[in-house]
Design a protein around this motif. Structure first.
Motif, PDB file in Angstrom:
ATOM      1  N   ASP A 147      -7.040  -1.485  10.088  1.00 45.36           N
ATOM      2  CA  ASP A 147      -7.825  -0.393  10.656  1.00 45.36           C
ATOM      3  C   ASP A 147      -7.352   0.974  10.180  1.00 45.36           C
ATOM      4  OD1 ASP A 147      -9.249  -2.237  12.332  1.00 45.36           O
ATOM      5  OD2 ASP A 147      -7.491  -2.284  13.630  1.00 45.36           O
ATOM      6  N   GLU A 148      -6.075   1.059   9.794  1.00 48.07           N
ATOM      7  CA  GLU A 148      -5.492   2.332   9.388  1.00 48.07           C
ATOM      8  C   GLU A 148      -4.419   2.065   8.340  1.00 48.07           C
ATOM      9  OE1 GLU A 148      -4.450   5.573  12.330  1.00 48.07           O
ATOM     10  OE2 GLU A 148      -2.417   5.008  11.704  1.00 48.07           O
ATOM     11  N   MET A 149      -4.323   2.981   7.370  1.00 48.98           N
ATOM     12  CA  MET A 149      -3.265   2.904   6.363  1.00 48.98           C
ATOM     13  C   MET A 149      -2.500   4.212   6.358  1.00 48.98           C
ATOM     14  SD  MET A 149      -4.707   0.956   3.006  1.00 48.98           S
ATOM     15  CE  MET A 149      -6.295   1.775   2.836  1.00 48.98           C
ATOM     16  N   GLN A 150      -1.176   4.109   6.372  1.00 54.08           N
ATOM     17  CA  GLN A 150      -0.304   5.266   6.245  1.00 54.08           C
ATOM     18  C   GLN A 150       0.410   5.131   4.908  1.00 54.08           C
ATOM     19  OE1 GLN A 150       2.235   5.427   9.690  1.00 54.08           O
ATOM     20  NE2 GLN A 150       0.507   5.455  11.101  1.00 54.08           N
ATOM     21  N   LEU A 151       0.087   6.025   3.993  1.00 54.08           N
ATOM     22  CA  LEU A 151       0.663   5.973   2.658  1.00 54.08           C
ATOM     23  C   LEU A 151       1.528   7.207   2.450  1.00 54.08           C
ATOM     24  CD1 LEU A 151      -2.574   5.012   0.691  1.00 54.08           C
ATOM     25  CD2 LEU A 151      -0.808   3.474   1.565  1.00 54.08           C
ATOM     26  N   CYS A 152       2.764   6.994   2.034  1.00 48.67           N
ATOM     27  CA  CYS A 152       3.654   8.105   1.737  1.00 48.67           C
ATOM     28  C   CYS A 152       3.821   8.177   0.227  1.00 48.67           C
ATOM     29  CB  CYS A 152       5.005   7.925   2.423  1.00 48.67           C
ATOM     30  SG  CYS A 152       5.977   9.440   2.409  1.00 48.67           S
ATOM     31  N   ILE A 153       3.519   9.328  -0.328  1.00 46.81           N
ATOM     32  CA  ILE A 153       3.595   9.540  -1.774  1.00 46.81           C
ATOM     33  C   ILE A 153       4.793  10.434  -2.055  1.00 46.81           C
ATOM     34  CG2 ILE A 153       2.423  10.507  -3.784  1.00 46.81           C
ATOM     35  CD1 ILE A 153      -0.226   9.862  -2.295  1.00 46.81           C
ATOM     36  N   PHE A 154       5.675   9.938  -2.923  1.00 48.76           N
ATOM     37  CA  PHE A 154       6.873  10.679  -3.304  1.00 48.76           C
ATOM     38  C   PHE A 154       6.683  11.237  -4.714  1.00 48.76           C
ATOM     39  CE2 PHE A 154       8.146   7.598  -0.169  1.00 48.76           C
ATOM     40  CZ  PHE A 154       8.983   8.316   0.664  1.00 48.76           C
ATOM     41  N   PRO A 155       7.091  12.488  -4.957  1.00 49.98           N
ATOM     42  CA  PRO A 155       6.919  13.091  -6.284  1.00 49.98           C
ATOM     43  C   PRO A 155       7.989  12.583  -7.258  1.00 49.98           C
ATOM     44  CG  PRO A 155       7.981  14.644  -4.812  1.00 49.98           C
ATOM     45  CD  PRO A 155       7.646  13.428  -3.995  1.00 49.98           C
ATOM     46  N   LEU A 156       7.839  11.326  -7.650  1.00 53.81           N
ATOM     47  CA  LEU A 156       8.794  10.678  -8.528  1.00 53.81           C
ATOM     48  C   LEU A 156       8.035   9.777  -9.490  1.00 53.81           C
ATOM     49  CD1 LEU A 156      11.775   9.869  -9.166  1.00 53.81           C
ATOM     50  CD2 LEU A 156      11.507   8.094  -7.441  1.00 53.81           C
ATOM     51  N   LEU A 157       8.213   9.985 -10.771  1.00 57.53           N
ATOM     52  CA  LEU A 157       7.554   9.144 -11.770  1.00 57.53           C
ATOM     53  C   LEU A 157       8.510   8.038 -12.182  1.00 57.53           C
ATOM     54  CD1 LEU A 157       5.863  11.868 -13.982  1.00 57.53           C
ATOM     55  CD2 LEU A 157       4.837  10.491 -12.178  1.00 57.53           C
ATOM     56  N   LEU A 158       8.106   6.802 -11.956  1.00 54.35           N
ATOM     57  CA  LEU A 158       8.964   5.658 -12.252  1.00 54.35           C
ATOM     58  C   LEU A 158       8.760   5.119 -13.662  1.00 54.35           C
ATOM     59  CD1 LEU A 158       8.609   3.688  -8.897  1.00 54.35           C
ATOM     60  CD2 LEU A 158      10.461   5.202  -9.600  1.00 54.35           C
ATOM     61  N   GLY A 159       7.557   5.217 -14.175  1.00 57.12           N
ATOM     62  CA  GLY A 159       7.260   4.671 -15.491  1.00 57.12           C
ATOM     63  C   GLY A 159       6.796   3.229 -15.442  1.00 57.12           C
TER      64      GLY A 159
END
Length: 125
Positions: free
Chosen positions: A79-91
């Motif tokens: 019913d709900e999604m909590q997404l945390c986006i971190f400013p990190l490029l993993l490749g």
């Protein structure tokens, strides 16, 4: 949570962080847990989640598990999604949702930016 996430947490070498919560591990390969607050679920996963949702009490929180998330999304059980986006490029890395995940429409309900640059996005069905 999925079995891989469960094994990762156990590998941290710390106490079970969810000891105060009833935890359900969705895995066909796990042995029964020695932890009193952990139950392994191997079969009839969508039916089990439907029963949990029908019970009185708090919301269900899914921790990790792209395969499990995709299964529950396909069954209409999220019913709900909590997404945390971190400013990190993993490749490289693990996809958030497997390629076979079904598309659906979500509405941004809340957003929060942290001093680190991380952003929490809350989407509702």
């Amino acid at each position: 949570m999925g079995g891989n996430t469960y094994r990762s947490i156990l590998g941290f070498g710390c106490e079970w962080p969810y000891a105060e919560k009833q935890s359900y591990i969705i895995s066909r390969t796990e042995s029964p847990s020695a932890l009193p607050s952990v139950r392994i679920i191997a079969d009839e996963i969508p039916a089990f989640i439907r029963r949990l949702k029908a019970d009185a009490g708090k919301d269900i929180w899914l921790v990790g598990g792209g395969k499990l998330t995709s299964l529950l999304l396909a069954e209409g059980l999220v019913d709900e999604m909590q997404l945390c986006i971190f400013p990190l490029l993993l490749g490289a890395g693990i996809r958030l949702f497997p390629e076979n995940a079904l598309g659906s429409e979500w509405r941004l309900a809340k957003q929060q930016t942290f001093p680190t640059g991380a952003v929490m996005l809350v989407y509702q069905k």
